[in-house]
Design a protein around this motif. Sequence first.
Motif, PDB file in Angstrom:
ATOM      1  N   MET A   1       0.832  -1.174   0.000  1.00  0.00           N
ATOM      2  CA  MET A   1       0.000   0.000   0.000  1.00  0.00           C
ATOM      3  C   MET A   1       0.882   1.244   0.000  1.00  0.00           C
ATOM      4  O   MET A   1       1.423   1.660   1.016  1.00  0.00           O
ATOM      5  CB  MET A   1      -0.865  -0.016   1.257  1.00  0.00           C
ATOM      6  CG  MET A   1      -1.701   1.191   1.432  1.00  0.00           C
ATOM      7  SD  MET A   1      -2.644   1.048   2.934  1.00  0.00           S
ATOM      8  CE  MET A   1      -3.033   2.718   3.187  1.00  0.00           C
ATOM      9  N   SER A   2       1.062   1.851  -1.159  1.00  0.00           N
ATOM     10  CA  SER A   2       1.873   3.057  -1.234  1.00  0.00           C
ATOM     11  C   SER A   2       0.999   4.227  -1.645  1.00  0.00           C
ATOM     12  O   SER A   2       0.084   4.094  -2.444  1.00  0.00           O
ATOM     13  CB  SER A   2       3.017   2.865  -2.224  1.00  0.00           C
ATOM     14  OG  SER A   2       2.500   2.547  -3.484  1.00  0.00           O
ATOM     15  N   ASP A   3       1.295   5.375  -1.074  1.00  0.00           N
ATOM     16  CA  ASP A   3       0.530   6.589  -1.324  1.00  0.00           C
ATOM     17  C   ASP A   3       1.403   7.606  -2.037  1.00  0.00           C
ATOM     18  O   ASP A   3       2.616   7.659  -1.835  1.00  0.00           O
ATOM     19  CB  ASP A   3       0.024   7.183  -0.010  1.00  0.00           C
ATOM     20  CG  ASP A   3      -0.968   6.270   0.682  1.00  0.00           C
ATOM     21  OD1 ASP A   3      -1.727   5.586  -0.013  1.00  0.00           O
ATOM     22  OD2 ASP A   3      -0.968   6.255   1.925  1.00  0.00           O
ATOM     23  N   LYS A   4       0.780   8.455  -2.857  1.00  0.00           N
ATOM     24  CA  LYS A   4       1.500   9.521  -3.537  1.00  0.00           C
ATOM     25  C   LYS A   4       1.807  10.637  -2.552  1.00  0.00           C
ATOM     26  O   LYS A   4       0.971  10.990  -1.728  1.00  0.00           O
ATOM     27  CB  LYS A   4       0.664  10.098  -4.666  1.00  0.00           C
ATOM     28  CG  LYS A   4       0.664   9.295  -5.918  1.00  0.00           C
ATOM     29  CD  LYS A   4      -0.026  10.080  -7.003  1.00  0.00           C
ATOM     30  CE  LYS A   4      -0.077   9.291  -8.281  1.00  0.00           C
ATOM     31  NZ  LYS A   4      -0.789  10.036  -9.336  1.00  0.00           N
ATOM     32  N   VAL A   5       3.007  11.197  -2.643  1.00  0.00           N
ATOM     33  CA  VAL A   5       3.401  12.355  -1.843  1.00  0.00           C
ATOM     34  C   VAL A   5       4.032  13.383  -2.773  1.00  0.00           C
ATOM     35  O   VAL A   5       4.591  13.042  -3.809  1.00  0.00           O
ATOM     36  CB  VAL A   5       4.369  11.985  -0.701  1.00  0.00           C
ATOM     37  CG1 VAL A   5       3.692  11.110   0.322  1.00  0.00           C
ATOM     38  CG2 VAL A   5       5.611  11.318  -1.216  1.00  0.00           C
ATOM     39  N   THR A  18       6.815  14.438  -7.484  1.00  0.00           N
ATOM     40  CA  THR A  18       5.888  13.534  -6.818  1.00  0.00           C
ATOM     41  C   THR A  18       6.566  12.174  -6.734  1.00  0.00           C
ATOM     42  O   THR A  18       7.346  11.792  -7.618  1.00  0.00           O
ATOM     43  CB  THR A  18       4.556  13.387  -7.579  1.00  0.00           C
ATOM     44  OG1 THR A  18       4.824  12.911  -8.886  1.00  0.00           O
ATOM     45  CG2 THR A  18       3.819  14.701  -7.643  1.00  0.00           C
ATOM     46  N   THR A  19       6.273  11.444  -5.677  1.00  0.00           N
ATOM     47  CA  THR A  19       6.833  10.119  -5.483  1.00  0.00           C
ATOM     48  C   THR A  19       5.849   9.310  -4.653  1.00  0.00           C
ATOM     49  O   THR A  19       4.804   9.817  -4.255  1.00  0.00           O
ATOM     50  CB  THR A  19       8.220  10.198  -4.807  1.00  0.00           C
ATOM     51  OG1 THR A  19       8.795   8.898  -4.769  1.00  0.00           O
ATOM     52  CG2 THR A  19       8.130  10.766  -3.413  1.00  0.00           C
ATOM     53  N   THR A  20       6.166   8.064  -4.412  1.00  0.00           N
ATOM     54  CA  THR A  20       5.308   7.218  -3.588  1.00  0.00           C
ATOM     55  C   THR A  20       6.095   6.732  -2.387  1.00  0.00           C
ATOM     56  O   THR A  20       7.325   6.628  -2.433  1.00  0.00           O
ATOM     57  CB  THR A  20       4.785   6.000  -4.377  1.00  0.00           C
ATOM     58  OG1 THR A  20       5.896   5.255  -4.853  1.00  0.00           O
ATOM     59  CG2 THR A  20       3.913   6.432  -5.528  1.00  0.00           C
ATOM     60  N   LYS A  21       5.366   6.448  -1.315  1.00  0.00           N
ATOM     61  CA  LYS A  21       6.006   5.865  -0.140  1.00  0.00           C
ATOM     62  C   LYS A  21       5.007   4.975   0.572  1.00  0.00           C
ATOM     63  O   LYS A  21       3.791   5.183   0.480  1.00  0.00           O
ATOM     64  CB  LYS A  21       6.558   6.931   0.796  1.00  0.00           C
ATOM     65  CG  LYS A  21       5.550   7.588   1.702  1.00  0.00           C
ATOM     66  CD  LYS A  21       6.247   8.386   2.773  1.00  0.00           C
ATOM     67  CE  LYS A  21       5.273   8.876   3.810  1.00  0.00           C
ATOM     68  NZ  LYS A  21       5.909   9.582   4.898  1.00  0.00           N
ATOM     69  N   ASN A  22       5.528   3.989   1.287  1.00  0.00           N
ATOM     70  CA  ASN A  22       4.711   3.084   2.074  1.00  0.00           C
ATOM     71  C   ASN A  22       4.555   3.694   3.456  1.00  0.00           C
ATOM     72  O   ASN A  22       5.508   3.772   4.227  1.00  0.00           O
ATOM     73  CB  ASN A  22       5.378   1.704   2.147  1.00  0.00           C
ATOM     74  CG  ASN A  22       4.494   0.683   2.794  1.00  0.00           C
ATOM     75  OD1 ASN A  22       3.528   1.007   3.458  1.00  0.00           O
ATOM     76  ND2 ASN A  22       4.837  -0.576   2.601  1.00  0.00           N
ATOM     77  N   LYS A  23       3.346   4.133   3.783  1.00  0.00           N
ATOM     78  CA  LYS A  23       3.124   4.827   5.052  1.00  0.00           C
ATOM     79  C   LYS A  23       3.108   3.883   6.246  1.00  0.00           C
ATOM     80  O   LYS A  23       3.216   4.331   7.378  1.00  0.00           O
ATOM     81  CB  LYS A  23       1.823   5.624   4.986  1.00  0.00           C
ATOM     82  CG  LYS A  23       1.938   6.815   4.063  1.00  0.00           C
ATOM     83  CD  LYS A  23       0.787   7.747   4.202  1.00  0.00           C
ATOM     84  CE  LYS A  23       0.987   8.960   3.317  1.00  0.00           C
ATOM     85  NZ  LYS A  23      -0.095   9.919   3.424  1.00  0.00           N
ATOM     86  N   LYS A  24       2.989   2.593   6.007  1.00  0.00           N
ATOM     87  CA  LYS A  24       3.027   1.649   7.129  1.00  0.00           C
ATOM     88  C   LYS A  24       4.450   1.430   7.626  1.00  0.00           C
ATOM     89  O   LYS A  24       4.677   1.284   8.821  1.00  0.00           O
ATOM     90  CB  LYS A  24       2.417   0.314   6.713  1.00  0.00           C
ATOM     91  CG  LYS A  24       0.916   0.368   6.572  1.00  0.00           C
ATOM     92  CD  LYS A  24       0.333  -0.996   6.340  1.00  0.00           C
ATOM     93  CE  LYS A  24      -1.174  -0.919   6.249  1.00  0.00           C
ATOM     94  NZ  LYS A  24      -1.781  -2.237   6.071  1.00  0.00           N
ATOM     95  N   THR A  25       5.423   1.437   6.714  1.00  0.00           N
ATOM     96  CA  THR A  25       6.803   1.191   7.127  1.00  0.00           C
ATOM     97  C   THR A  25       7.580   2.478   7.376  1.00  0.00           C
ATOM     98  O   THR A  25       8.524   2.488   8.161  1.00  0.00           O
ATOM     99  CB  THR A  25       7.550   0.363   6.073  1.00  0.00           C
ATOM    100  OG1 THR A  25       7.502   1.064   4.825  1.00  0.00           O
ATOM    101  CG2 THR A  25       6.919  -1.007   5.916  1.00  0.00           C
ATOM    102  N   HIS A  26       7.194   3.577   6.709  1.00  0.00           N
ATOM    103  CA  HIS A  26       7.887   4.863   6.868  1.00  0.00           C
ATOM    104  C   HIS A  26       6.862   5.907   7.299  1.00  0.00           C
ATOM    105  O   HIS A  26       6.198   6.516   6.465  1.00  0.00           O
ATOM    106  CB  HIS A  26       8.551   5.294   5.564  1.00  0.00           C
ATOM    107  CG  HIS A  26       9.584   4.339   5.080  1.00  0.00           C
ATOM    108  ND1 HIS A  26      10.789   4.175   5.714  1.00  0.00           N
ATOM    109  CD2 HIS A  26       9.597   3.480   4.050  1.00  0.00           C
ATOM    110  CE1 HIS A  26      11.499   3.264   5.082  1.00  0.00           C
ATOM    111  NE2 HIS A  26      10.789   2.816   4.054  1.00  0.00           N
ATOM    112  N   THR A  27       6.775   6.142   8.602  1.00  0.00           N
ATOM    113  CA  THR A  27       5.789   7.087   9.110  1.00  0.00           C
ATOM    114  C   THR A  27       6.305   8.525   9.096  1.00  0.00           C
ATOM    115  O   THR A  27       5.499   9.451   9.056  1.00  0.00           O
ATOM    116  CB  THR A  27       5.373   6.722  10.545  1.00  0.00           C
ATOM    117  OG1 THR A  27       6.543   6.659  11.357  1.00  0.00           O
ATOM    118  CG2 THR A  27       4.666   5.389  10.574  1.00  0.00           C
ATOM    119  N   GLU A  28       7.630   8.733   9.111  1.00  0.00           N
ATOM    120  CA  GLU A  28       8.170  10.085   9.118  1.00  0.00           C
ATOM    121  C   GLU A  28       8.148  10.671   7.702  1.00  0.00           C
ATOM    122  O   GLU A  28       7.980   9.958   6.724  1.00  0.00           O
ATOM    123  CB  GLU A  28       9.591  10.105   9.670  1.00  0.00           C
ATOM    124  CG  GLU A  28      10.606   9.378   8.827  1.00  0.00           C
ATOM    125  CD  GLU A  28      10.631   7.879   9.021  1.00  0.00           C
ATOM    126  OE1 GLU A  28      11.273   7.217   8.204  1.00  0.00           O
ATOM    127  OE2 GLU A  28      10.018   7.375   9.966  1.00  0.00           O
TER     128      GLU A  28
END
Length: 49
Positions: A1-5, A18-28
């Motif tokens: 589950m990756s979200d756009k940032v 713009t990029t994507t990141k996994n908010k479950k593993t990288h909360t900062e």
Amino acid sequence: MSDKVILTCTECLSRNYTTTKNKKTHTERIELKKFCPKCGKHTIHKETK
């Protein structure tokens, strides 16, 4: 589950990347050194809300 940032330049505050990141593993928030075409140099880009 990756979200756009969105990454924003810290000097001129333009939203360049713009990029994507996994908010479950990288909360900062992401901070990357990228090239800003508006400033014309490499600056730190931070994730926006």
